[in-house]
Write an enzyme that holds these catalytic residues in place. Structure first.
Site, PDB file in Angstrom:
ATOM      1  N   GLU A 233       0.818  -1.218   0.000  1.00 46.03           N
ATOM      2  CA  GLU A 233       0.000   0.000   0.000  1.00 46.03           C
ATOM      3  C   GLU A 233       0.855   1.274   0.000  1.00 46.03           C
ATOM      4  O   GLU A 233       0.531   2.250  -0.676  1.00 46.03           O
ATOM      5  CB  GLU A 233      -0.917   0.000   1.224  1.00 46.03           C
ATOM      6  CG  GLU A 233      -1.848   1.202   1.297  1.00 46.03           C
ATOM      7  CD  GLU A 233      -2.699   1.182   2.547  1.00 46.03           C
ATOM      8  OE1 GLU A 233      -3.381   2.193   2.783  1.00 46.03           O
ATOM      9  OE2 GLU A 233      -2.678   0.180   3.285  1.00 46.03           O
ATOM     10  N   ASP A 234       1.977   1.274   0.743  1.00 41.36           N
ATOM     11  CA  ASP A 234       2.733   2.509   0.981  1.00 41.36           C
ATOM     12  C   ASP A 234       4.084   2.585   0.282  1.00 41.36           C
ATOM     13  O   ASP A 234       4.777   3.595   0.400  1.00 41.36           O
ATOM     14  CB  ASP A 234       2.953   2.697   2.494  1.00 41.36           C
ATOM     15  CG  ASP A 234       1.655   2.966   3.230  1.00 41.36           C
ATOM     16  OD1 ASP A 234       0.679   3.346   2.566  1.00 41.36           O
ATOM     17  OD2 ASP A 234       1.618   2.789   4.458  1.00 41.36           O
TER      18      ASP A 234
ATOM     19  N   ASP B  92     -20.267  -6.012  39.381  1.00 42.06           N
ATOM     20  CA  ASP B  92     -19.010  -6.579  38.892  1.00 42.06           C
ATOM     21  C   ASP B  92     -17.915  -5.518  38.770  1.00 42.06           C
ATOM     22  O   ASP B  92     -17.050  -5.608  37.911  1.00 42.06           O
ATOM     23  CB  ASP B  92     -19.209  -7.287  37.547  1.00 42.06           C
ATOM     24  CG  ASP B  92     -19.735  -6.354  36.462  1.00 42.06           C
ATOM     25  OD1 ASP B  92     -20.230  -5.259  36.799  1.00 42.06           O
ATOM     26  OD2 ASP B  92     -19.654  -6.717  35.274  1.00 42.06           O
TER      27      ASP B  92
ATOM     28  N   ASP C 195      -3.201  -3.842  13.862  1.00 46.66           N
ATOM     29  CA  ASP C 195      -2.866  -2.579  13.211  1.00 46.66           C
ATOM     30  C   ASP C 195      -3.658  -1.429  13.840  1.00 46.66           C
ATOM     31  O   ASP C 195      -3.107  -0.376  14.194  1.00 46.66           O
ATOM     32  CB  ASP C 195      -3.173  -2.717  11.712  1.00 46.66           C
ATOM     33  CG  ASP C 195      -2.986  -1.421  10.951  1.00 46.66           C
ATOM     34  OD1 ASP C 195      -1.963  -0.742  11.171  1.00 46.66           O
ATOM     35  OD2 ASP C 195      -3.858  -1.079  10.128  1.00 46.66           O
TER      36      ASP C 195
END
Length: 731
Positions: free
Chosen positions: A76-77, A260, A139
């Site tokens: 992608e980059d 709780d 991610d």
């Protein structure tokens, strides 16, 4: 700072035979390709893939998955191609990186479209290989941990998306640890005041809670072995901030009423020890009725198994005890990430269809829904179900979300059964269609050939499948009605203008007119006229000479709607605010009482039958059911003509501690930001907490936000909500 050696060491610890050379080659390629790239924080971009890989290694995932974490951004980059990746690392890693790249590379005009398409691709990726989504969650988790470096508006958008989409997916995959951290990080950026307020309260109580936990753990460590319960470990935990915040808001309770707030986890060797431990716990402390849950006998469909019970004991307040085996505990923390380890080398979804049946249903359903807003709204219901199990008369078990009714059950059997449902029997007795199904109910659906869905069903059903089928039927019914109204309007106007409508259709002239108005087909244009989006006169006017049109208009009174619009504009003092309806000039516009939108809030218009355009807040709970047909939605905007002082009455309801002077403190806080109070009421409820209702004048959404922040900051205010016309809260 995470180093490659940290990742390699962690992987080797749980996977001694792992291919560390593969991991090292991935690291070197990632370092080379991302060289010179920096993150918003100013640190080298390589720190991000290293952090993602480390998170995956913490989940003890296979070396293929951890390697994908190192390489997830290179296609992608950088200029690395998928083919090159496959040549160097093989088809499996290339396939996973390709799945992640497809999820990321989505450009849509609206946030809803982008989010919807992202989730669709994630669902499909999960069916193909669950590891794609595991890497995507890692991610997102690292991105959320480093969110401080983004501008405020981007931080809020990213946090909202995480809370709406990624945390629920982690929950549905049973990944409790990651889900909890994602929710807390989102909470911190979306509601900073509430976050800090709740954090300070919890920090004050933490020393006492930790002392109580230590006491309870010590008691159990002494008592359980005396009864021959084989214990692996006893843990303690204090409830996460966002989970606590949501419970306080949903139930309008104080922190002292949370059973709780602290919990002890007893991890045993086997299932028999789990049930034996419950008996010991109930013998030591008094159980709270109705608070025992058996998720071992009937596991949740996100793989979660555990026994839960709440008790009151010698520490002076209630607490929860969770009991599970060591294997159950791994799956409770890591969910499918832990389950994957037992399926290594195979597609867990395809090899274990029962475990992933919910995912298959989600994928089938999402293929039927085209509208982004509807898809995202319904997805949240599907990702956060509390299950109920009911039976058909033949003994087949159907799993539905908690709160489901017989209509949901009917559609779960088959669409035709749902479409023709007219009634239901539960355990042999006739019940209303609004009946809330309970575990173990035997449900028989009564049908009739003349039966058909109605709009009220949308208020009852809980499942996306039922809601989608009902909406589809109602949409088609509405469209047919609007086509009929539109045709009659066109025919009537064509007669008035002395036009041959049939000839306009046959020659394609009407089709060209439809395209001029942004519609692909004649039918769509006619439906738009029927819905009230267009006027027949405006469509046909282009086929009449201007001089003749003026002559006809002079002899024909203006239609009623235009008259109303002009009268409203002429005689009502609306102040400087106007709401512009795109594409329509003379139309009555009114703010819907169910949500009472104020200037600055995102709004949508809904074309009503004979009343004009109703303006709803975009997040109005009623709008989702009203707008079953998207063709009746119209774009609207706030238009500020001058600097004015228009105000809107807004009613707020605060739950407070019962102490002297709190009403005075609250009204002083409002007055200090120069806000007029119209009226206020205060009383003490049966639960001992104060209830203060206050109606005040605000100028816009930002002003309201300041007011609510000021009230929340008053010492003793537990919760605050905005009330709408029917008295329901709008938190």
């Amino acid at each position: 700072m995470i180093r490659f050696e940290d990742i390699a060491e962690k992987v080797e610890r749980y996977h001694p035979n792992a291919d560390l050379d593969l991991l090292r080659r991935a690291y070197l390629l990632s370092a080379q390709m991302h060289k010179g790239q920096v993150r918003k924080s100013g640190e080298p971009y390589l720190m991000h893939p290293l952090a993602v890989a480390y998170i995956l290694a913490e989940m003890r995932l296979d070396v293929i998955c951890v390697t994908t974490g190192l390489l997830h951004d290179v296609v992608e980059d950088t200029h690395v191609t998928l083919e090159e990746l496959e040549q160097q690392f093989g088809p499996e890693i290339a396939h996973l990186v390709d799945g992640l790249t497809k999820i990321s590379n989505i450009e849509y005009t609206s946030r809803e479209d982008r989010q919807a398409e992202t989730v669709r691709k994630m669902l499909l990726a999960m069916v193909d290989d669950i590891r794609v989504v595991l890497v995507k969650l890692a991610d997102r988790l690292h991105n959320m941990r480093t969110l401080d470096y983004l501008p405020p508006e981007k931080r809020a958008a990213k946090a909202q998306e995480t809370l709406d989409i990624y945390a629920p997916i982690a929950h549905r995959l049973g990944m409790g640890k990651i889900r909890g951290e994602l929710e807390d990080l989102s909470f911190q950026y979306l509601y900073p005041d509430d976050y800090q307020h709740l954090k300070s309260i919890l920090d004050q109580r933490r020393p006492a809670l930790e002392a109580d936990l230590a006491h309870v753990r010590a008691t159990l460590q002494e008592k359980l072995p005396e009864h021959n319960v084989k214990v692996v470990e006893i843990q303690g935990r204090i409830k996460r901030l966002y989970s606590l915040y949501r419970k306080l808001k949903e139930r309008a309770i104080s922190i002292d009423q949370v059973y709780d707030l602290m919990a002890v986890r007893v991890i045993t060797q086997d299932i028999a020890d789990c049930y034996a431990a419950v008996g010991v716990v109930h013998n030591i402390w008094k159980p709270i009725p109705g608070r025992f849950k058996d998720w071992i006998g009937i596991p949740r469909n996100n793989l979660y198994q555990s026994l839960h019970t709440s008790v009151v004991g010698d520490i002076g307040h209630p607490f929860e005890v969770q009991i599970r085996t060591a294997e159950m505990h791994k799956i409770a923390e890591e969910g499918i990430a832990a389950h994957w380890r037992y399926k290594e080398g195979r597609s867990a979804v395809k090899e274990d269809p029962e475990t992933y049946a919910w995912l298959k249903r989600l994928v089938e359903w999402q293929q039927e829904v085209s509208d982004s807003r509807e898809f995202l709204d319904e997805l949240k219901i599907n990702l956060y179900p509390n299950e109920v199990y009911a039976y058909t008369p033949k003994g087949k078990v159907l799993e539905l979300p908690r709160g489901s009714c017989p209509i949901d059950f009917a559609y779960a059997i088959h669409s035709d059964v749902g479409q023709h449902c007219v009634g239901a029997k539960v355990n042999g007795n006739i019940v209303k269609l609004s009946y809330e199904l309970k575990n173990g109910d035997v449900v028989e659906i009564l049908t009739s050939p003349n039966g058909k869905p109605n709009r009220d069903w949308l208020k009852l059903v809980k499942t996306a499948r039922a809601r989608n089928k009902i909406r589809r039927y109602l949409v088609e019914t509405e469209r047919q009605r609007s086509l009929e109204i539109g045709r009659k309007s066109l025919e009537r106007e064509a007669d008035r203008l002395k036009l041959n409508l049939r000839k306009l259709i046959e020659t394609g002239e009407l089709s060209r007119a439809a395209q001029d108005h942004g519609y692909q087909r004649d039918e769509d244009l006619i439906a738009a006229i029927g819905y009230g989006k267009l006027e027949a006169r405006n469509v046909l006017a282009k086929f009449v000479p201007p001089s003749r049109l003026s002559e006809l208009d002079a002899r024909t009174p203006a239609n009623g709607l235009a008259k109303v619009g002009r009268l409203v504009k002429k005689y009502l003092r609306l102040g400087p605010d106007r709401i512009q309806v795109r594409g329509i000039d003379e139309v009555l516009v009114f703010r819907a009482r169910c949500c009472s939108p104020i200037r600055g809030e995102k709004i949508i218009g809904y074309i009503t039958r004979g009343k004009g355009v109703a303006i709803h807040r975009a997040d109005c709970t009623n709008a989702a059911n009203l707008m079953i047909n998207r063709e009746r939605i119209i774009d609207v905007d706030w238009v500020i003509e001058t600097e004015g002082t228009t105000t809107y009455p807004v009613t707020l309801s605060a739950t407070t501690e019962n102490r002297p002077g709190i009403l005075a403190n609250l009204t002083t806080a409002v007055a200090e930001i120069k806000t007029n109070i119209r009226e206020s009421h205060a009383h003490v409820g049966a639960d001992g907490f104060g209830r203060i209702t206050i109606t005040l004048d605000v100028h816009d959404a930002k002003h309201l936000s300041r007011v609510m922040r000021a009230i929340r900051n008053v010492s003793g205010v537990i919760s605050l909500e905005r009330l709408v016309a029917n008295g329901e809260s709008d938190r």
